[in-house]
Design an enzyme around this catalytic site. Structure first.
Site, PDB file in Angstrom:
ATOM      1  N   ASP A  36     137.627  -5.575  47.251  1.00 56.04           N
ATOM      2  CA  ASP A  36     138.721  -6.415  46.790  1.00 56.04           C
ATOM      3  C   ASP A  36     139.146  -5.935  45.345  1.00 56.04           C
ATOM      4  O   ASP A  36     138.352  -6.027  44.402  1.00 56.04           O
ATOM      5  CB  ASP A  36     138.619  -7.910  46.795  1.00 56.04           C
ATOM      6  CG  ASP A  36     138.595  -8.430  48.203  1.00 56.04           C
ATOM      7  OD1 ASP A  36     139.696  -8.206  48.911  1.00 56.04           O
ATOM      8  OD2 ASP A  36     137.713  -8.927  48.754  1.00 56.04           O
ATOM      9  N   ASP A  54     132.588  -1.718  45.696  1.00 60.39           N
ATOM     10  CA  ASP A  54     133.274  -3.312  46.011  1.00 60.39           C
ATOM     11  C   ASP A  54     134.377  -2.826  46.875  1.00 60.39           C
ATOM     12  O   ASP A  54     135.077  -1.844  46.990  1.00 60.39           O
ATOM     13  CB  ASP A  54     133.490  -3.932  44.805  1.00 60.39           C
ATOM     14  CG  ASP A  54     134.287  -5.113  44.714  1.00 60.39           C
ATOM     15  OD1 ASP A  54     133.979  -5.992  45.845  1.00 60.39           O
ATOM     16  OD2 ASP A  54     135.281  -5.395  43.959  1.00 60.39           O
TER      17      ASP A  54
END
Length: 320
Positions: free
Chosen positions: A18, A16
């Protein structure tokens, strides 16, 4: 149940972005709170923010508006939020341990480089006589292409470790609407981008040979639903919000996707997922990952490979 201990070595790491690679979560909160303040609303609590994390934009916005009840159209809110994000995302920077982790994993490319006799470095027994393998990496983020470009504008070299064809972004047309995190599609697609680009003769990577790196609760569930191992590295405030429920999160059993495909979920204490406060001093050996020595970066073949990736990315950026 007794945790599983006979896992195969990790051959792929799926990330991922963020709140996991970049410190954008506090920036998201800042931008939202500026709008909430403008309309006389209270600041965004972590109980709501936790539900927004990791989800595709349309779903996150719907959840936010149900809570915030702003006196403006959603389109007006999005316009204001987008303008604030373009201004503040430029200040995003890597979180602790990220630069070393990505650099180390990127260096495992060296195991696949062949010498003049056509022998792979990983087949030479440099590490205790055992053959070593590259750890392939891919990006799987709910951020759209435009947001990705803003957030990473100052970190293009760092993100060059993710080859452009191994980046799955939030507006990727291959992911059907409504199939974002916490459903597994984005991580299964990220794995497919790796398997579709393996060297000839290289055995396809299976989900249980993948390690998902996530900070959000929906993201952990997505990784678990994909049948992959998971590292959960949350924001300290998110960890505090869910204190006492860590085992449910690691099993993917927080009900983020409702009753969809319950058979895909993990079990409490099954050993497939673990919590880390940050990504510093990551225990590679625990996952069967061997990182080549730092001197490998001096190999001319590594330098050419890196330059080719940077040129390809710069070309793509200037032509899109």
């Amino acid at each position: 149940m007794a945790p599983r201990t006979d896992f195969p070595p990790i051959r792929a790491c799926l990330f991922d972005m963020d709140g996991l690679l970049l410190d954008t979560e506090d920036i998201y909160t800042l931008c939202i709170n500026l709008i909430l303040e403008k309309y006389g609303k209270s600041t965004l609590p972590w109980s709501i923010k936790a539900k927004l994390q990791g989800r595709p934009g349309p779903e996150a916005n719907a959840l936010f508006h149900e809570w915030a009840q702003l006196p403006v159209k959603e389109s007006d809110y999005i316009e204001q939020l987008t303008a604030l994000q373009k201004e503040h995302f430029k200040t995003a920077k890597p979180l602790p341990g990220v630069e070393k982790l990505l650099g180390d994993l990127g260096r495992t490319r060296w195991w696949d480089i062949k010498d003049e006799q056509g022998v792979r470095n990983g087949d030479k027994g440099e590490s205790g006589g055992k053959k070593q393998q590259r750890v392939h990496i891919a990006l799987a983020t709910s951020s759209t292409t435009s947001n990705f470009m803003v957030k990473t504008s100052k970190w293009s070299e760092l993100f060059s470790v993710f080859e452009s064809h191994r980046r799955v972004l939030g507006d990727d047309k291959r992911i059907q609407p409504g199939r974002g995190k916490p459903l597994p599609d984005i991580y299964l697609l990220a794995l497919k981008t790796i398997n579709d680009s393996l060297n000839a003769g290289e055995k396809p990577i299976t989900p249980e040979e993948c390690l998902v790196f996530e900070d959000s609760v929906p993201g952990v569930e997505a990784g678990r639903r994909a049948g992959m191992r998971v590292v959960w590295c949350p924001h300290p405030m998110l960890k505090k919000e869910y204190e006492g429920r860590e085992k449910e999160i690691l099993a993917g059993r927080m009900g983020e996707a409702g009753d969809v495909d319950q058979h895909q979920l993990g079990e409490i204490d099954d050993g497939w997922a673990e919590y880390y406060p940050d990504l510093t001093n990551f225990p590679y050996e625990k996952y069967g990952i061997v990182v080549p020595p730092a001197e490998a970066e001096l190999d001319a073949a590594m330098e050419v490979d890196t330059k080719d990736e940077l040129v390809a990315e710069e070309t793509k950026t200037t032509t899109t």
